[in-house]
Design a protein around this motif. Structure first.
Motif, short mmCIF file in Angstrom:
data_model
loop_
_atom_site.label_atom_id
_atom_site.label_comp_id
_atom_site.label_asym_id
_atom_site.label_seq_id
_atom_site.Cartn_x
_atom_site.Cartn_y
_atom_site.Cartn_z
N GLY A 82 46.81 61.69 43.50
CA GLY A 82 45.81 61.66 42.44
C GLY A 82 45.58 60.29 41.84
N MET A 83 46.07 59.24 42.50
CA MET A 83 45.91 57.87 41.99
C MET A 83 45.10 57.04 42.97
N GLU A 84 44.21 56.19 42.45
CA GLU A 84 43.47 55.24 43.28
C GLU A 84 44.19 53.91 43.20
N PHE A 85 44.32 53.27 44.35
CA PHE A 85 44.99 51.97 44.42
C PHE A 85 44.45 51.26 45.65
N ASP A 86 44.69 49.98 45.72
CA ASP A 86 44.30 49.25 46.93
C ASP A 86 45.19 48.03 47.10
N GLN A 87 44.80 47.18 48.02
CA GLN A 87 45.60 46.02 48.39
C GLN A 87 45.72 44.98 47.29
N TYR A 88 44.98 45.15 46.20
CA TYR A 88 45.02 44.18 45.11
C TYR A 88 46.00 44.58 43.99
N ASP A 89 46.54 45.79 44.07
CA ASP A 89 47.54 46.24 43.09
C ASP A 89 48.91 45.74 43.54
N THR A 90 49.17 44.48 43.30
CA THR A 90 50.39 43.81 43.75
C THR A 90 51.15 43.25 42.55
N PRO A 91 52.35 42.72 42.76
CA PRO A 91 53.07 42.09 41.66
C PRO A 91 52.33 40.90 41.04
N ALA A 92 51.33 40.36 41.72
CA ALA A 92 50.57 39.23 41.16
C ALA A 92 49.54 39.68 40.13
N CYS A 93 49.20 40.97 40.12
CA CYS A 93 48.13 41.42 39.22
C CYS A 93 48.69 41.85 37.87
N ARG A 94 47.76 41.97 36.93
CA ARG A 94 48.05 42.53 35.62
C ARG A 94 47.01 43.59 35.37
N TRP A 95 47.44 44.68 34.77
CA TRP A 95 46.53 45.74 34.39
C TRP A 95 46.45 45.74 32.87
#
Length: 149
Positions: A82-95
């Motif tokens: 039930g979650m959307e994610f992709d190759q950009y959800d990495t330790p380098a990102c911030r939400w």
């Protein structure tokens, strides 16, 4: 200093309360982990290093992304549980997640322009480079920046 506007969900109408000036508190003593309080609405910056402090807020945000992009807009994106994610959800990102009483109101994912994960950098640049079939390569009117500053 990080500040966010006063937000009220669209379906709720209520009189404008008298509020004190927005307050800021630092979580885990780092600038990347700032939570801004605006009444009951909060803006929380999540990272791989601090997500455990905020319970299931990241999971709720990824579920909200699925509801928006996959269920409502019918985009063909990866999803699990039930979650959307992709190759950009990495330790380098911030939400940055805007939430109230545990409900996600909105949010954004941010990546530095210098981020790299395999062949990918960040979404707008990768679209421009033709790596993302679903996003037009003319998404920007200028060359996507790559800067360390």
């Amino acid at each position: 200093m990080l500040t966010f506007p006063d937000l009220v969900p669209a379906q709720v109408t209520r009189p404008e309360p008298k509020r004190a000036a927005p307050t800021m508190k630092v979580v885990n003593q780092t600038a990347s982990e700032v939570e801004a309080g605006l009444g009951h609405v909060k803006a929380t910056v999540l990272s791989f290093l601090n997500m455990h402090v905020h319970g299931d807020l990241l999971v709720s945000f990824l579920r909200a992304r699925k509801q928006t992009f996959i269920d409502r807009l019918n985009w063909r994106l990866p999803e699990t549980d039930g979650m959307e994610f992709d190759q950009y959800d990495t330790p380098a990102c911030r939400w940055v997640v805007i939430h109230e009483f545990g409900e996600v109101i909105g949010g954004i994912r941010m990546l530095p322009t210098t981020a790299r994960c395999g062949i990918y950098s960040y979404m707008l640049r990768d679209a421009q480079r033709g790596l993302l079939e679903e996003i037009p390569s003319d998404v920007l009117f200028f060359e996507a920046p790559v800067s360390g500053s």
